[in-house]
Design a protein around this motif. Structure first.
Motif, PDB file in Angstrom:
ATOM      1  N   GLY A 132      -3.315  54.791   5.600  1.00 12.06           N
ATOM      2  CA  GLY A 132      -3.835  55.429   4.491  1.00 12.06           C
ATOM      3  C   GLY A 132      -5.431  55.352   4.491  1.00 12.06           C
ATOM      4  N   VAL A 133      -6.028  55.065   5.872  1.00 10.81           N
ATOM      5  CA  VAL A 133      -7.343  55.055   5.971  1.00 10.81           C
ATOM      6  C   VAL A 133      -7.761  55.700   6.928  1.00 10.81           C
ATOM      7  N   ARG A 134      -8.841  56.836   6.411  1.00 12.83           N
ATOM      8  CA  ARG A 134      -9.244  57.708   7.688  1.00 12.83           C
ATOM      9  C   ARG A 134     -10.631  57.345   7.893  1.00 12.83           C
ATOM     10  N   ALA A 135     -11.273  57.366   9.124  1.00 14.36           N
ATOM     11  CA  ALA A 135     -12.618  56.947   9.657  1.00 14.36           C
ATOM     12  C   ALA A 135     -12.867  57.750  10.674  1.00 14.36           C
TER      13      ALA A 135
ATOM     14  N   ILE B 244     -15.547  56.973   5.876  1.00 16.09           N
ATOM     15  CA  ILE B 244     -14.406  56.291   5.701  1.00 16.09           C
ATOM     16  C   ILE B 244     -13.713  56.668   4.358  1.00 16.09           C
ATOM     17  N   PHE B 245     -12.585  56.989   4.237  1.00 16.50           N
ATOM     18  CA  PHE B 245     -11.659  57.432   3.078  1.00 16.50           C
ATOM     19  C   PHE B 245     -10.570  56.717   3.284  1.00 16.50           C
ATOM     20  N   TYR B 246     -10.124  56.565   1.897  1.00 16.90           N
ATOM     21  CA  TYR B 246      -8.877  55.808   1.446  1.00 16.90           C
ATOM     22  C   TYR B 246      -8.461  56.155   0.140  1.00 16.90           C
ATOM     23  N   GLU B 247      -7.142  55.861  -0.211  1.00 17.84           N
ATOM     24  CA  GLU B 247      -6.718  56.094  -1.656  1.00 17.84           C
ATOM     25  C   GLU B 247      -6.368  54.534  -2.031  1.00 17.84           C
TER      26      GLU B 247
END
Length: 194
Positions: A69-72, A77-80
């Motif tokens: 669920g983590v994009r970097a 850095i993006f997550y929900e």
């Protein structure tokens, strides 16, 4: 002719990808400009042009394969977390570590909560709950590889330094990195290997 069909397939594939990205951009801009996304909007506005930044973020989210669920990447850095989307400018994140909270009910162990903690140069803290203990070290390793200059792992001495000066925290630790060996598997246990 065979060649024409292949070209047509390639073009329709490319168009489908572009439409997908465009749709993601539209949804992201709509979502960000709507309520409940103040955090994301603030981060994007700090970058300058909101629309251009939203497009960049949308294509980053669309094109980056998430790890639990983590994009970097070197920029974002993006997550929900709990139905909310969290966007952090990578340069603002100075420290990242995992945290395990043991829950008890009337003194009886009732499970554990695993989370990733993100600390920023502005003194803010963001957290993300993960399902399995193993996911914590995988996320730390993934972000550590993709985002330069983040201190990974927890030590009490880091907490003191962070509280003193969150802005200079990463530079201070990384300057001392020759003395400190930090294991990304370290989950709040203070083992110092010199």
């Amino acid at each position: 002719s065979m060649g024409g069909d292949t070209t047509r397939e390639i073009w329709s594939g490319a168009i489908a990808v572009l439409v997908g990205i465009l749709w993601a951009v539209i949804l992201l801009i709509r979502r960000v400009c709507g309520s409940g996304q103040k955090q994301m909007k603030a981060v994007m506005q700090a970058e300058g042009d909101l629309e251009i930044t939203a497009q960049n973020v949308a294509s980053f989210v669309h094109m980056t394969e998430p790890v639990h669920g983590v994009r970097a990447n070197e920029r974002w850095i993006f997550y929900e977390a709990g139905g909310k989307q969290v966007l952090l400018a990578a340069r603002d994140v100075v420290w990242m570590y995992s945290s395990v909270t043991r829950r008890r009910y009337n003194g009886i162990p009732a499970g554990k909560t695993f989370q990733i903690i993100f600390r920023t140069a502005q003194g803010k803290q963001y957290s993300m709950v993960v399902k399995k203990e193993k996911q914590m070290s995988e996320i730390l390793a993934y972000v550590g590889q993709r985002v330069p200059g983040i201190v990974i792992g927890y030590q009490d001495s880091f907490e003191k330094l962070y509280k003193q000066n969150p802005t200079m925290f990463a530079q201070t630790i990384l300057a001392d990195q020759s003395d400190i060996y930090e294991n990304p598997e370290d989950t709040g246990n203070t083992d110092e290997n010199n």
